[in-house]
Design an enzyme around this catalytic site. Structure first.
Site, PDB file in Angstrom:
ATOM      1  N   ASP A   1       0.852  -1.187   0.000  1.00  0.00           N
ATOM      2  CA  ASP A   1       0.000   0.000   0.000  1.00  0.00           C
ATOM      3  C   ASP A   1       0.887   1.236   0.000  1.00  0.00           C
ATOM      4  O   ASP A   1       1.702   1.432   0.907  1.00  0.00           O
ATOM      5  CB  ASP A   1      -0.897  -0.016   1.243  1.00  0.00           C
ATOM      6  CG  ASP A   1      -1.997   1.025   1.197  1.00  0.00           C
ATOM      7  OD1 ASP A   1      -2.187   1.643   0.135  1.00  0.00           O
ATOM      8  OD2 ASP A   1      -2.657   1.223   2.236  1.00  0.00           O
TER       9      ASP A   1
ATOM     10  N   ASP B   1      -3.284   2.514  -5.954  1.00  0.00           N
ATOM     11  CA  ASP B   1      -2.078   2.581  -5.124  1.00  0.00           C
ATOM     12  C   ASP B   1      -1.899   1.381  -4.187  1.00  0.00           C
ATOM     13  O   ASP B   1      -1.143   1.467  -3.227  1.00  0.00           O
ATOM     14  CB  ASP B   1      -2.073   3.868  -4.307  1.00  0.00           C
ATOM     15  CG  ASP B   1      -3.209   3.939  -3.299  1.00  0.00           C
ATOM     16  OD1 ASP B   1      -4.170   3.163  -3.432  1.00  0.00           O
ATOM     17  OD2 ASP B   1      -3.141   4.771  -2.371  1.00  0.00           O
ATOM     18  N   GLU B   2      -2.552   0.266  -4.472  1.00  0.00           N
ATOM     19  CA  GLU B   2      -2.345  -0.900  -3.611  1.00  0.00           C
ATOM     20  C   GLU B   2      -2.604  -2.182  -4.378  1.00  0.00           C
ATOM     21  O   GLU B   2      -3.366  -2.222  -5.348  1.00  0.00           O
ATOM     22  CB  GLU B   2      -3.222  -0.838  -2.359  1.00  0.00           C
ATOM     23  CG  GLU B   2      -4.693  -0.859  -2.642  1.00  0.00           C
ATOM     24  CD  GLU B   2      -5.527  -0.824  -1.370  1.00  0.00           C
ATOM     25  OE1 GLU B   2      -5.245  -1.620  -0.445  1.00  0.00           O
ATOM     26  OE2 GLU B   2      -6.464  -0.022  -1.307  1.00  0.00           O
TER      27      GLU B   2
END
Length: 360
Positions: free
Chosen positions: A11, A109-110
């Protein structure tokens, strides 16, 4: 849950804000807030993300931008630069894809990585450290990583030492790791469910694990079963490869229910941009756009539109989501709103994947 399974959750730390600091190093150490224009406290829309310095003032993603301005009027407010964030996300996912046989990207974003073939948890921890270093050196950003036997615990672990953290939870450590944590740390347990659980005397994940399952079902319905299982570390969800892709979804739960049409329209536009960015970062296209609205009392409705052709065009996705929202602008206060893309095709690599991801 397979005894030899090892899942990694990567993350990025305050992704959009960190990219802005990378672009302008003079912003380092300052409260950076990315999202709608605050217009001196009169702006509509929400916070997309913010730096950890801004979070110290109580600012968080999904918060109305006007509220953020009230809390942090001296913050640096920046617009969302979607194209830059998508390019950066693609660079990061390319790095992750080189280190795992199966990767499931769940937002811009993860991602989850199945690293069961790493050779055990010590080797997986070394791999996680190497990934963090490569992301830092190649992209100039930090990430937090959780390593665990299942996806839910890995996600909780990645948040445990943010920012720039690395937490490894071995199978024999799962119960002890989870027990003292607030019950809201379980993915999918939001503020309202957390309130329901607290009214039942359940404050920690350990409390939930030891609670009577029938009482949970009576209060929460069938979702109580899955919560109880996750609280005990039972998580059989697989890391999905691209062949398992179903949808990309993002949701926002409001601090206070709102019927403000400008606010709701702005949030849907932001969510549409977000899912379109994740779609582009994975090299995918979609055919179906869905808007989800939850009113008070958990009354939930969805409306969908099938597009004439597969697309990754952010404007086409934005237009479809905005049109789907219109019937919901009826004066009723909204608790939660979401946008989902489904009927996906394409893909940047054989390994890249996205499955449905619920709520921030």
């Amino acid at each position: 849950m397979a005894a030899d399974r090892i899942v990694m959750h990567v993350d990025m730390d305050s992704f959009f804000a960190s990219i802005e600091v990378r672009r302008d190093p003079s912003l380092a150490g300052r409260p950076v807030i990315v999202g709608a224009d605050p217009k001196g406290g009169a702006g509509r829309g929400v916070v997309s993300t913010c730096s950890y310095e801004a979070r110290r003032y109580g600012v968080h993603s999904g918060m109305p931008i006007s509220r953020a301005f009230d809390l942090c009027p001296h913050g640096v407010y920046l617009p969302v630069d979607r194209n830059l964030y998508v390019r950066t996300s693609a660079d990061i996912m390319a790095i992750l894809s080189r280190h795992a046989g199966r990767i499931e990207q769940v937002s811009i974003d993860e991602a989850y990585l199945d690293v069961s073939d790493a050779g055990g948890f010590p080797a997986a921890e070394a791999l996680a450290a190497a990934i963090k270093q490569e992301v830092r050196e190649t992209v100039g950003l930090t990430c937090s990583v959780g390593v665990a036997p299942g996806k839910a615990v890995a996600k909780i672990a990645s948040d445990y030492k943010k920012p720039d953290g690395l937490t490894v939870v071995r199978p024999e450590e799962v119960a002890g790791f989870l027990a003292p944590l607030p019950v809201e740390k379980i993915p999918g347990v939001g503020r309202k469910t957390g309130e329901d659980l607290r009214q039942m005397g359940i404050r920690t994940i350990g409390d939930l694990a030891g609670h009577d399952i029938q009482a949970l079902i009576a209060r929460l319905g069938r979702s109580g079963i899955s919560m109880h299982r996750l609280a005990r570390g039972i998580d059989e969800a697989e890391v999905q490869g691209r062949e398992g892709s179903k949808s990309i979804a993002r949701e926002t739960t409001f601090d206070a229910d709102t019927a403000d049409p400008d606010m709701l329209s702005g949030v849907v536009a932001d969510l549409a941009d977000d899912v379109a960015g994740t779609l582009a970062a994975a090299g995918l296209r979609c055919r179906t756009v869905t808007v989800k609205v939850r009113y008070r009392g958990f009354e939930t409705h969805t409306r969908s539109r099938t597009l004439p052709r597969f697309t990754a065009d952010p404007e086409a996705i934005h237009r479809a989501a905005s049109a789907l929202l219109l019937p919901f602008l009826n004066g009723r206060p909204v608790r939660l709103i979401g946008v989902r893309l489904s009927t996906l095709e394409g893909g940047r690599t054989r390994q890249t994947a996205i499955d449905e991801f619920v709520g921030t």
